[in-house]
Each structure stands twice: as C-alpha cells, then as structure tokens.
Design a protein around this motif. Structure first.
Motif, PDB file in Angstrom:
ATOM      1  N   UNK A 211      15.758 -15.821   9.227  1.00  0.00           N
ATOM      2  CA  UNK A 211      15.589 -14.411   9.550  1.00  0.00           C
ATOM      3  C   UNK A 211      14.229 -13.951   9.016  1.00  0.00           C
ATOM      4  N   UNK A 212      13.721 -12.818   9.472  1.00  0.00           N
ATOM      5  CA  UNK A 212      12.417 -12.347   8.986  1.00  0.00           C
ATOM      6  C   UNK A 212      12.434 -12.021   7.495  1.00  0.00           C
ATOM      7  N   UNK A 213      11.304 -12.162   6.819  1.00  0.00           N
ATOM      8  CA  UNK A 213      11.205 -11.715   5.423  1.00  0.00           C
ATOM      9  C   UNK A 213      11.540 -10.230   5.303  1.00  0.00           C
ATOM     10  N   UNK A 214      11.891  -9.822   4.078  1.00  0.00           N
ATOM     11  CA  UNK A 214      12.378  -8.459   3.859  1.00  0.00           C
ATOM     12  C   UNK A 214      11.512  -7.722   2.840  1.00  0.00           C
ATOM     13  N   UNK A 215      11.645  -6.401   2.853  1.00  0.00           N
ATOM     14  CA  UNK A 215      11.054  -5.513   1.842  1.00  0.00           C
ATOM     15  C   UNK A 215       9.547  -5.721   1.687  1.00  0.00           C
ATOM     16  N   UNK A 216       8.844  -5.798   2.801  1.00  0.00           N
ATOM     17  CA  UNK A 216       7.391  -5.973   2.770  1.00  0.00           C
ATOM     18  C   UNK A 216       6.725  -4.683   2.280  1.00  0.00           C
ATOM     19  N   UNK A 217       5.806  -4.836   1.332  1.00  0.00           N
ATOM     20  CA  UNK A 217       5.066  -3.686   0.799  1.00  0.00           C
ATOM     21  C   UNK A 217       3.574  -3.983   0.838  1.00  0.00           C
ATOM     22  N   UNK A 251       0.443 -11.555   9.623  1.00  0.00           N
ATOM     23  CA  UNK A 251      -0.310 -10.991  10.747  1.00  0.00           C
ATOM     24  C   UNK A 251      -0.719  -9.569  10.385  1.00  0.00           C
ATOM     25  N   UNK A 252      -1.999  -9.252  10.552  1.00  0.00           N
ATOM     26  CA  UNK A 252      -2.448  -7.912  10.178  1.00  0.00           C
ATOM     27  C   UNK A 252      -3.478  -7.406  11.194  1.00  0.00           C
ATOM     28  N   UNK A 253      -3.538  -6.108  11.329  1.00  0.00           N
ATOM     29  CA  UNK A 253      -4.443  -5.515  12.312  1.00  0.00           C
ATOM     30  C   UNK A 253      -4.738  -4.070  11.939  1.00  0.00           C
ATOM     31  N   UNK A 254      -5.815  -3.542  12.522  1.00  0.00           N
ATOM     32  CA  UNK A 254      -6.136  -2.123  12.432  1.00  0.00           C
ATOM     33  C   UNK A 254      -5.748  -1.495  13.755  1.00  0.00           C
ATOM     34  N   UNK A 255      -5.050  -0.383  13.712  1.00  0.00           N
ATOM     35  CA  UNK A 255      -4.670   0.292  14.945  1.00  0.00           C
ATOM     36  C   UNK A 255      -5.851   1.143  15.437  1.00  0.00           C
ATOM     37  N   UNK A 281      -9.823   2.053   6.223  1.00  0.00           N
ATOM     38  CA  UNK A 281      -9.017   1.784   7.425  1.00  0.00           C
ATOM     39  C   UNK A 281      -7.568   1.493   7.030  1.00  0.00           C
ATOM     40  N   UNK A 282      -6.658   1.945   7.881  1.00  0.00           N
ATOM     41  CA  UNK A 282      -5.239   1.663   7.655  1.00  0.00           C
ATOM     42  C   UNK A 282      -4.855   0.373   8.366  1.00  0.00           C
ATOM     43  N   UNK A 283      -4.263  -0.554   7.610  1.00  0.00           N
ATOM     44  CA  UNK A 283      -3.873  -1.853   8.149  1.00  0.00           C
ATOM     45  C   UNK A 283      -2.357  -1.912   8.326  1.00  0.00           C
ATOM     46  N   UNK A 284      -1.935  -2.553   9.394  1.00  0.00           N
ATOM     47  CA  UNK A 284      -0.526  -2.761   9.691  1.00  0.00           C
ATOM     48  C   UNK A 284      -0.236  -4.254   9.545  1.00  0.00           C
ATOM     49  N   UNK A 285       0.790  -4.590   8.772  1.00  0.00           N
ATOM     50  CA  UNK A 285       1.019  -5.976   8.358  1.00  0.00           C
ATOM     51  C   UNK A 285       2.453  -6.387   8.687  1.00  0.00           C
ATOM     52  N   UNK A 304       7.144  -3.955  10.294  1.00  0.00           N
ATOM     53  CA  UNK A 304       5.767  -3.733   9.844  1.00  0.00           C
ATOM     54  C   UNK A 304       5.694  -2.808   8.634  1.00  0.00           C
ATOM     55  N   UNK A 305       4.658  -3.007   7.847  1.00  0.00           N
ATOM     56  CA  UNK A 305       4.328  -2.102   6.749  1.00  0.00           C
ATOM     57  C   UNK A 305       2.838  -1.793   6.847  1.00  0.00           C
ATOM     58  N   UNK A 306       2.434  -0.646   6.317  1.00  0.00           N
ATOM     59  CA  UNK A 306       1.047  -0.204   6.450  1.00  0.00           C
ATOM     60  C   UNK A 306       0.467   0.167   5.090  1.00  0.00           C
ATOM     61  N   UNK A 307      -0.853   0.065   4.988  1.00  0.00           N
ATOM     62  CA  UNK A 307      -1.513   0.456   3.748  1.00  0.00           C
ATOM     63  C   UNK A 307      -3.015   0.604   3.950  1.00  0.00           C
ATOM     64  N   UNK A 308      -3.637   1.329   3.027  1.00  0.00           N
ATOM     65  CA  UNK A 308      -5.083   1.565   3.051  1.00  0.00           C
ATOM     66  C   UNK A 308      -5.673   1.166   1.732  1.00  0.00           C
ATOM     67  N   UNK A 309      -6.826   0.498   1.775  1.00  0.00           N
ATOM     68  CA  UNK A 309      -7.461   0.029   0.544  1.00  0.00           C
ATOM     69  C   UNK A 309      -7.927   1.194  -0.323  1.00  0.00           C
TER      70      UNK A 309
END
Length: 313
Positions: A211-217, A251-255, A281-285, A304-309
């Motif tokens: 199953x997919x990994x969980x609780x991504x931060x 997998x990560x990207x900028x929207x 930039x906000x990244x979606x992972x 997906x989870x998102x974050x900004x540096x």
C-alpha cells in the motif's frame, strides 16, 4: 512472469439457446425465458401449434401488427433476423381466429462470457492474496464467476473465497511465502450463453505490491532556502518490516502550469532532504514504496503533501 491459459468457449452450434429454459411468472400464465446471442443471423421462437389451428399470429409486448425484422415460418415459429437489443422483448403466439394465447416467451439477448482478465496481488508478505478479474465486453446478461486455486498444477483444489456469490474478486489466506512452485488460480465466467475459463499462475514474490506510504510531511529547514525535509511512515499494512524492508521513490513538482515532475532514486530511509529547491516556490510531493529486493510492483503514490522552503525575513 505471468501465464494466462485460455480454455475454449463451449457454445451450442445453433442459432439460439433452448437448453434448460427458466420459467417466469408474469401477468397471466407462464413466460418461457429464451436466451440468444446478439448479432446472430437468425433466432427462432417456437410456438406449440395445437391440432385444428392452421396458422398463428405473433405479437410483441402484447401488441399485434407487423414485427420488425421477422417472419413467421410454416411450422408457426417466428424467425428474427440479425438480432439486436431493440428486439429484446416478450413475444406471444395466438390463434388468429379466436385470439387465444398459445405460448409466451421472453427473449433476452447478450453475449457469452469472455476469458476473464485476472490480476492478483498481496499488500505484504504474510497477508492474504487478493485476486480480481474483469471482462472487456459487456455481456448484457447476468454473469457469475467461480474461483478455485491449487498449489502446483496437480495440487489439491481449494476455494478462492469470494465476498459474495458470483463476485469479481476472491482471496487466498494460506500461502507459502518462499515456494518455488506456482499457485494456479482458475476463474470461470458463466452466463446463460456459455462459460469461459482462465488460469493464472503466480509466485508470491511476483505479486507483492505494498500500500502507499502514510503520513507524509514536508517541512522547511531553517536557514536553508533551497532545501525541503520530507518524512513519512511505511504503510501500516506492511508486515514484518524488520525482515522485509521497503525502498521508496519520491515524486515532486511545482504547480506552475507545466505539470512536469521529477523522481528521485530509491532510498531505504523514511526521510529525505530535497535539494535544489526554488526559493519561495510551493512543492507538491508524493512517495511510493516497493519491496527492497525489487520483487513485485511499486505501490500507488501516497496522498500528496505540500511545502515551501525557508525564506529569510
């Protein structure tokens, strides 16, 4: 490698099926249920003509008049030509002089089953094997499925447990983890026009898919404007991670409207630092998991989870 063996389709060599008709209670009298394959050049509906009746009249859904793409034969039977779903209906034959009902039949049209396309997987070593199957073409008829399995081609046959009678999935609870002898799943599709079977051979290590990994931060790293810290947990359904470790890809990207993404090399850790991040930039992972020995398939991507540096003030 997976193998699929196809068994031949067994169908009567005639224009329609008359074997073991079922009888349905309708408004008055009994209605015979007859099945036939869509697209046949000719389907015959029989009428038991009693003595003293020289001709019969056929009606569709209790309505008298010409019948589309049909003709009445000398023996009183009705021939339907190049049958389509538009001809699925209740037909009745009558004495044309008195209007007396002689026979009623409901014609149900469809296709015989296709060979089931089977997929089996397990979310962890030691978990049950789950198998699903489908047919590409709609049969337009009630189609049920029977499923059994055995260990090796000559092994004892066991039931593959389905959640309900005729369901399109089943599970196998007791599997030898490291057997080099394949398991054989037999799925048979059955409907009133025939049967079709498929054999699916597999080894446990071929069908592992976590199953997919969980609780991504995703979190910023103080004073690091071009980095992001990622952390996640293994799927809770993955048993014995100390004996069967997982590896992960990210997998990560900028929207930004381009929908382009990058994927990292596999790592066995449950944390990772993304570098080369665009400041502000906000990244979606997302993260996917696979058996560390490269058996089976990668999981689906995590939520997906998102974050900004970090940005200096």
């Amino acid at each position: 490698m997976h193998w699929i063996l196809m068994l031949p389709l067994l169908l009567p060599a005639c224009s329609a099926s008359y074997n073991d008709p079922s009888w349905l209670d309708k408004e008055e009298g009994l209605v015979a249920q007859q099945y036939a394959q869509l697209g046949l050049a000719k389907v015959l509906l029989r009428c038991p003509v009693p003595e003293g009746v020289s001709a019969v009249e056929w009606r569709v859904n209790h309505t008298a008049g010409p019948i589309w793409k049909a003709s009445v034969r000398e023996d009183g039977s009705l021939a339907l030509w190049n049958v389509s779903l538009a001809q699925e209906a209740e037909y009745s034959c009558h004495d044309p002089t008195t209007g007396r009902l002689l026979h009623r039949v409901y014609l149900k049209l469809g296709y015989p089953p296709e060979t089931p396309s089977i997929r089996c997987f397990s979310t962890s070593y030691g978990s049950p094997i789950n198998c699903t199957w489908k047919q590409e073409t709609e049969t337009h008829l009630n189609t049920s499925f029977l499923s059994t399995y055995r260990h090796g081609m000559d092994g004892e046959v066991h039931e593959c447990v389905q959640p309900s009678t005729g369901a399109d999935s089943c599970s196998i609870a007791d599997v030898q983890l490291f057997s080099i002898v394949p398991y054989v799943l037999n799925v048979t599709a059955v409907n009133p026009l025939g049967t079709r079977s498929s054999l699916f051979l597999f080894l446990m290590n071929q069908i592992i898919q976590p199953d997919p990994p969980e609780d991504l931060k995703v979190s910023a790293i103080p004073r690091a404007s071009r980095k992001l810290r990622l952390a996640w947990k293994p799927p809770s359904s993955w048993l014995f991670p100390e004996y069967f470790p997982l590896k992960y890809v990210i997998r990560y990207s900028i929207r930004d409207g381009t929908n382009s993404s990058k994927t990292t090399r596999p790592t066995e850790q449950t944390s990772f630092v993304l570098t080369g991040i665009r400041p502000g930039a906000t990244y979606h992972v997302q993260v996917a998991a696979k058996d560390c020995l490269d058996n089976g398939k990668y999981s689906a991507w995590s939520s997906p989870a998102s974050g900004t540096a970090w940005m200096p003030e």
